[in-house]
Design a protein around this motif. Structure first.
Motif, PDB file in Angstrom:
ATOM      1  N   LEU A 278       1.050  -1.114   0.359  1.00  0.00           N
ATOM      2  CA  LEU A 278      -0.060   0.231   0.281  1.00  0.00           C
ATOM      3  C   LEU A 278       0.912   1.310  -0.435  1.00  0.00           C
ATOM      4  CD1 LEU A 278      -2.892  -1.458   2.879  1.00  0.00           C
ATOM      5  CD2 LEU A 278      -3.139  -1.096  -0.243  1.00  0.00           C
ATOM      6  N   ARG A 279       1.785   1.278   0.743  1.00  0.00           N
ATOM      7  CA  ARG A 279       2.718   1.837   1.009  1.00  0.00           C
ATOM      8  C   ARG A 279       3.292   2.525  -0.023  1.00  0.00           C
ATOM      9  NH1 ARG A 279       5.631   0.370   4.924  1.00  0.00           N
ATOM     10  NH2 ARG A 279       4.452   1.477   6.520  1.00  0.00           N
ATOM     11  N   GLU A 280       3.783   1.886  -1.362  1.00  0.00           N
ATOM     12  CA  GLU A 280       4.208   2.296  -2.595  1.00  0.00           C
ATOM     13  C   GLU A 280       3.715   2.675  -3.788  1.00  0.00           C
ATOM     14  OE1 GLU A 280       6.647  -1.275  -5.133  1.00  0.00           O
ATOM     15  OE2 GLU A 280       5.941  -2.413  -3.693  1.00  0.00           O
ATOM     16  N   HIS A 281       2.420   1.837  -3.648  1.00  0.00           N
ATOM     17  CA  HIS A 281       1.411   2.488  -4.378  1.00  0.00           C
ATOM     18  C   HIS A 281       1.011   3.267  -3.929  1.00  0.00           C
ATOM     19  CE1 HIS A 281       2.733  -0.768  -7.232  1.00  0.00           C
ATOM     20  NE2 HIS A 281       2.607  -1.796  -6.496  1.00  0.00           N
ATOM     21  N   LEU A 282       0.521   3.517  -3.680  1.00  0.00           N
ATOM     22  CA  LEU A 282      -0.478   4.991  -2.565  1.00  0.00           C
ATOM     23  C   LEU A 282      -0.012   5.871  -2.150  1.00  0.00           C
ATOM     24  CD1 LEU A 282      -3.771   3.057  -0.762  1.00  0.00           C
ATOM     25  CD2 LEU A 282      -2.927   3.546  -3.447  1.00  0.00           C
ATOM     26  N   ASN A 283       1.473   5.661  -1.926  1.00  0.00           N
ATOM     27  CA  ASN A 283       2.107   6.607  -1.376  1.00  0.00           C
ATOM     28  C   ASN A 283       3.679   7.049  -1.635  1.00  0.00           C
ATOM     29  OD1 ASN A 283       2.836   9.339   0.399  1.00  0.00           O
ATOM     30  ND2 ASN A 283       3.741   8.313   2.875  1.00  0.00           N
ATOM     31  N   ALA A 284       4.052   6.728  -2.939  1.00  0.00           N
ATOM     32  CA  ALA A 284       5.577   6.800  -3.079  1.00  0.00           C
ATOM     33  C   ALA A 284       5.809   7.872  -3.576  1.00  0.00           C
ATOM     34  CB  ALA A 284       4.922   6.133  -4.937  1.00  0.00           C
ATOM     35  N   ALA A 285       7.694   8.064  -3.076  1.00  0.00           N
ATOM     36  CA  ALA A 285       8.811   8.924  -3.452  1.00  0.00           C
ATOM     37  C   ALA A 285       8.507   9.380  -4.289  1.00  0.00           C
ATOM     38  CB  ALA A 285       9.994   8.241  -2.917  1.00  0.00           C
ATOM     39  N   PRO A 286       8.374  10.687  -5.064  1.00  0.00           N
ATOM     40  CA  PRO A 286       8.511  10.702  -6.151  1.00  0.00           C
ATOM     41  C   PRO A 286       9.657  10.663  -7.057  1.00  0.00           C
ATOM     42  CG  PRO A 286       7.588  12.618  -5.218  1.00  0.00           C
ATOM     43  CD  PRO A 286       7.676  11.645  -4.286  1.00  0.00           C
ATOM     44  N   ARG A 287      10.858  11.237  -6.236  1.00  0.00           N
ATOM     45  CA  ARG A 287      12.188  11.584  -7.290  1.00  0.00           C
ATOM     46  C   ARG A 287      12.899   9.254  -7.622  1.00  0.00           C
ATOM     47  NH1 ARG A 287      17.530  13.533  -4.736  1.00  0.00           N
ATOM     48  NH2 ARG A 287      19.408  13.065  -5.911  1.00  0.00           N
ATOM     49  N   ILE A 288      12.538   8.690  -6.336  1.00  0.00           N
ATOM     50  CA  ILE A 288      12.782   7.500  -6.573  1.00  0.00           C
ATOM     51  C   ILE A 288      12.273   7.064  -7.835  1.00  0.00           C
ATOM     52  CG2 ILE A 288      13.572   5.501  -5.745  1.00  0.00           C
ATOM     53  CD1 ILE A 288      13.556   6.807  -3.005  1.00  0.00           C
ATOM     54  N   ALA A 289      10.820   6.863  -7.876  1.00  0.00           N
ATOM     55  CA  ALA A 289       9.989   6.386  -8.311  1.00  0.00           C
ATOM     56  C   ALA A 289      10.339   6.815  -9.953  1.00  0.00           C
ATOM     57  CB  ALA A 289       8.141   6.346  -8.391  1.00  0.00           C
ATOM     58  N   LEU A 290      10.505   8.186 -10.069  1.00  0.00           N
ATOM     59  CA  LEU A 290      10.558   8.585 -11.862  1.00  0.00           C
ATOM     60  C   LEU A 290      12.097   8.306 -12.339  1.00  0.00           C
ATOM     61  CD1 LEU A 290       9.671  12.739 -11.185  1.00  0.00           C
ATOM     62  CD2 LEU A 290       8.934  10.900 -13.002  1.00  0.00           C
ATOM     63  N   HIS A 291      13.426   8.130 -11.745  1.00  0.00           N
ATOM     64  CA  HIS A 291      14.713   7.877 -11.609  1.00  0.00           C
ATOM     65  C   HIS A 291      14.459   5.998 -11.671  1.00  0.00           C
ATOM     66  CE1 HIS A 291      19.071   7.562 -12.320  1.00  0.00           C
ATOM     67  NE2 HIS A 291      18.989   6.572 -11.088  1.00  0.00           N
ATOM     68  N   THR A 292      13.839   5.320 -10.929  1.00  0.00           N
ATOM     69  CA  THR A 292      13.448   4.249 -11.237  1.00  0.00           C
ATOM     70  C   THR A 292      12.306   4.417 -12.505  1.00  0.00           C
ATOM     71  OG1 THR A 292      13.958   3.671  -9.092  1.00  0.00           O
ATOM     72  CG2 THR A 292      12.749   1.928 -10.560  1.00  0.00           C
ATOM     73  N   ALA A 293      12.282   4.241 -13.166  1.00  0.00           N
ATOM     74  CA  ALA A 293      11.106   4.593 -14.285  1.00  0.00           C
ATOM     75  C   ALA A 293      11.954   4.338 -15.116  1.00  0.00           C
ATOM     76  CB  ALA A 293       9.593   4.646 -14.464  1.00  0.00           C
ATOM     77  N   LEU A 294      12.679   5.768 -15.708  1.00  0.00           N
ATOM     78  CA  LEU A 294      13.349   6.053 -16.606  1.00  0.00           C
ATOM     79  C   LEU A 294      14.722   4.966 -16.963  1.00  0.00           C
ATOM     80  CD1 LEU A 294      12.240  10.132 -16.477  1.00  0.00           C
ATOM     81  CD2 LEU A 294      10.616   8.376 -17.642  1.00  0.00           C
ATOM     82  N   ASN A 295      15.157   5.417 -15.534  1.00  0.00           N
ATOM     83  CA  ASN A 295      16.282   4.152 -15.633  1.00  0.00           C
ATOM     84  C   ASN A 295      16.300   2.973 -16.190  1.00  0.00           C
ATOM     85  OD1 ASN A 295      19.408   4.921 -15.678  1.00  0.00           O
ATOM     86  ND2 ASN A 295      19.568   3.917 -13.473  1.00  0.00           N
ATOM     87  N   ASN A 296      15.359   2.593 -15.332  1.00  0.00           N
ATOM     88  CA  ASN A 296      14.931   1.021 -15.505  1.00  0.00           C
ATOM     89  C   ASN A 296      14.070   0.401 -15.446  1.00  0.00           C
ATOM     90  OD1 ASN A 296      15.636  -1.608 -15.401  1.00  0.00           O
ATOM     91  ND2 ASN A 296      15.513  -2.246 -13.063  1.00  0.00           N
ATOM     92  N   PRO A 297      13.110   0.641 -17.628  1.00  0.00           N
ATOM     93  CA  PRO A 297      12.321   0.751 -17.641  1.00  0.00           C
ATOM     94  C   PRO A 297      11.378  -0.690 -16.994  1.00  0.00           C
ATOM     95  CG  PRO A 297      13.180   1.154 -19.405  1.00  0.00           C
ATOM     96  CD  PRO A 297      13.800   1.080 -18.398  1.00  0.00           C
TER      97      PRO A 297
END
Length: 727
Positions: free
Chosen positions: A603-622
């Motif tokens: 729940l914490r991962e999908h409802l209260n995500a950290a913007p910086r970590i999720a952005l970098h992960t999505a773009l650097n490791n799709p």
């Protein structure tokens, strides 16, 4: 949630970023709906099995029941507010209705009837309230209901255009003749004529043409409204409207009240004082009726009571998972609807990740399903930590039978499922009684809201907490009237609960009430209760501790207790015994894992995500989100099949603060065409280069939109990095 990403592999990275970062709950709701109606989500890509189909059906049925209960609660809470609004509308424009056929009279007052709806700061829930309000008004009062938002009305011209088009649009929807529809469409296309004068002429023609007939045959309210229905204008977000636009609109509207029965409904998120800040006294042509909706915290308390603090629905949340949803509610948006969506995600995850969730259903169905368990499912039950603890406490013979005999195991599980159901019945009754006793104590040692007490009881034995004993000491200082009021609440709790084991306790509470009522109030009792009540009124910590010390000194002395004090101590002792007997944590129960969701991290991962970590992960490791094997790379290389924005992002990480766009474009083209074999002299090669160049421009534009780069005036063919080492 790896299976979720694999199922949605066709989504682009920017959509996933929006899902994980921006918390776009509309997309989130659509995603959940997609997964709920995709039974393959429960199969991990394999063929559809009977177990996964049963879990899917159980999950879908449970959620539909809980969703219906939440919607009924929402309608029940809105009913009181809507009834008051209808009553206000019935009182408005009395003179207009009496003289609806005379268009030359002038009303003495130019004040616009205005209903100020204070809906609270949970702005994301306002749309649902206004949607229900609009439907109710159109069915009972008038077809002319207009909803306006500040972003749609930058000036008076656009506001009047929206107003007139929606009013005539409502009229078109309510009429059946094609000639009138064509006439209204032609008028709506002439936007230069949109004004209050134009609208009043149109309204007069429509109402006179109908004569004594109703403009809307569906209207069920007073016949006076059927002849001349009001025009209800809802301004959803009054705080966001421009002051000048709002003032001009009100001044114009006040001049046409003798021709148009206008009623304003203002949606307020903060405080009614905002109306006086937006409108000076010179333009206060409003007759305001203040209507207050139920606060979002009270709404959440009622929702928890309907969905979680009940045995009607077997699904439950453990302390950490519930605390995640409550923290998001309290510290982010105060949105009850988003809390419900988080609960929906928890239900989905529980039924997907827990194979034994097929037993998370009604008690009669649980007994039937236990007898049809397969050998593998029985083995899964034996591996449950709660079952292993249960077996360790049995005799050696029963331990062997539980681990080897399936028939014996199923019989035990049937008993334990019944025990778990009875445990919940008693748990919730005692929890509500304890909350009735402690919610009014000074400093609220066990919490003011029942959710606080519930989380504390889920975490550990509540009587072992530091706040429990001081709370009991304060209960022993309650005055007679306070104690009797609390006992009445507890009796109501027992009446409304289906539990039967605590029937004797309910009778004891009634006996205590009868004894308190029969006690004669002597001077000694009045002085004692009066001084104690006065001590409880002190809310600062110093006076609270002082009162407790005084009470201990009185108890240590040889002073004889009054009859009331003796009975009061018996009541507190009875509550203490109930707490110690029934309020132990649910993780001590066998089959606890079947009905309780424990994935707080999900729940914490999908409802209260950290913007910086999720952005970098999505773009650097799709690959982390898309789960496409072609995107997986062991080294730090850039696969050419990755989304364009990911390629551009990884290339820009290799640059300094200023990035040469030409070099960046060439590197991008090199990566994209790495696996392609094309003739550089062919015509097709030139077309491919143009396509790649367009893809690069789009990727750079997306990075600029996300805030990673910006144009710079230092060099015309360069852009500047903005984040993460580029400044």
């Amino acid at each position: 949630m790896q299976k979720m990403a694999a199922t949605l592999g066709f989504l682009s990275v920017d959509c996933l970023v929006s899902f994980h970062i921006k918390k776009n709950y509309r997309k989130f709701q659509g995603l959940i709906s997609f997964l709920i109606f995709s039974a393959d989500y429960f199969n991990e890509g394999e063929s559809l099995s009977e177990d996964s189909k049963l879990r899917f059906d159980t999950c879908q049925l449970l959620w539909q029941q809980m969703k219906s209960e939440a919607e009924e609660l929402q309608e029940e809470l809105n009913k009181n507010l809507f009834d008051k609004l209808i009553e206000f509308l019935e009182k408005s424009h009395l003179e207009f209705r009496k003289k609806s056929t005379n268009w030359n009279y002038q009303i003495k007052s130019r004040e616009i009837p205005t209903a100020a709806l204070v809906l609270g700061v949970n702005v994301t829930d306002h749309d649902l309230t206004f949607k229900g309000l609009t439907a109710m008004l159109r069915d009972t009062i008038t077809p002319y209901v207009v909803s306006l938002q500040a972003k749609e009305c930058p000036d008076v011209k656009h506001l009047l255009q929206k107003l007139a088009s929606q009013v005539m649009g409502c009229h078109i929807d309510m009429e059946s003749t094609e000639e009138e529809e064509e006439e209204c469409v032609q008028l709506s296309q002439k936007k230069m004529h949109y004004s209050m004068a134009f609208l009043s002429t149109w309204y007069r023609n429509v109402t006179q043409k109908k004569g004594s007939e109703s403009v809307n045959k569906k209207i069920t309210s007073s016949s006076q409204w059927k002849k001349s229905p009001p025009i209800v204008i809802i301004l959803k977000d009054i705080e966001s409207f421009s002051t000048k636009v709002l003032q001009d609109f009100i001044i114009i509207s006040s001049q046409y009240l003798h021709q148009l029965p206008i009623v304003l409904v203002l949606g307020i998120a903060t405080s009614p004082i905002i109306i006086h800040r937006l409108l000076p006294h010179a333009v206060s042509f409003l007759c305001i009726e203040l209507l207050q909706s139920l606060s979002c915290k009270e709404h959440l308390a009622k929702l928890l009571d309907k969905l979680l603090l009940t045995t009607r629905f077997p699904f439950k949340l453990n302390e950490k998972a519930l605390q995640v949803l409550i923290n998001i509610f309290l510290y982010h948006d105060f949105s009850v609807q988003n809390f419900i969506k988080g609960l929906q995600l928890a239900i989905l995850e529980h039924f997907y990740s827990q194979p034994l969730s097929i037993l998370c259903c009604d008690l009669p169905e649980v007994k039937r399903r236990i007898h049809s368990l397969s050998e593998d499912q029985c083995e899964s039950i034996r591996r449950l930590p709660s079952f292993m603890r249960y077996v360790e406490k049995q005799t050696p013979e029963k331990q062997v039978a539980s681990l080897t005999n399936e028939r014996f195991l199923k019989g035990r599980m049937e008993r334990k499922s019944l025990s778990l159901h009875i445990y919940h019945e008693n748990f919730f009754i005692v929890l509500k009684c304890l909350h009735a006793f402690t919610s009014s104590l000074p400093k609220y040692p066990l919490g003011r809201q029942i959710r606080e007490l519930y989380c504390a009881c889920l975490e550990k034995n509540i009587w072992e907490s530091q706040e429990y004993e001081p709370a009991l000491q304060l209960l022993r200082m309650l005055a007679k009237d306070e104690l009797m009021a609390i006992l009445h609440k507890c009796v109501e709790v027992f009446r409304s609960s289906p539990g039967k084991q605590l029937g004797s306790t309910a009778e004891k509470l009634k006996e205590f009430l009868a004894q308190f009522q029969s006690l004669e109030e002597s001077n000694e009792e009045e002085n004692g209760s009066g001084s104690q009540q006065k001590g409880l009124q002190k809310t600062d910590l110093y006076h609270l501790q002082k009162s407790l010390l005084e009470m201990k000194e009185l108890r240590s002395s040889n002073k004889k207790q009054t009859k009331f004090e003796v009975q009061r101590d018996k009541v507190v002792d009875m509550i203490d015994n109930l707490v110690r007997k029934y309020l132990f944590p649910p993780d001590t129960q066998t089959l606890y894992e079947v009905v309780y969701f424990t994935g707080a991290h999900t729940l914490r991962e999908h409802l209260n995500a950290a913007p910086r970590i999720a952005l970098h992960t999505a773009l650097n490791n799709p690959y982390h989100y898309l789960k496409n094997q072609a995107l997986k790379s062991e080294d730090d290389s850039i696969p050419n099949v990755a989304p364009d924005i990911c390629i551009a992002y990884k290339l820009h990480l290799e640059c300094s603060r200023l990035i040469n766009v030409v070099d960046w474009s060439e590197a991008f083209a090199t990566v994209v065409t790495a696996a392609e074999e094309t003739d550089p002299n062919s015509t097709a090669s030139e077309e491919i280069k143009e396509i790649i160049h367009a893809r690069f421009i789009r990727a750079v534009s997306e990075l600029e939109l996300l805030g990673f780069i910006k144009p710079t005036k230092q060099k015309t063919d360069h852009v500047a990095r903005l984040t993460w080492g580029g400044c």
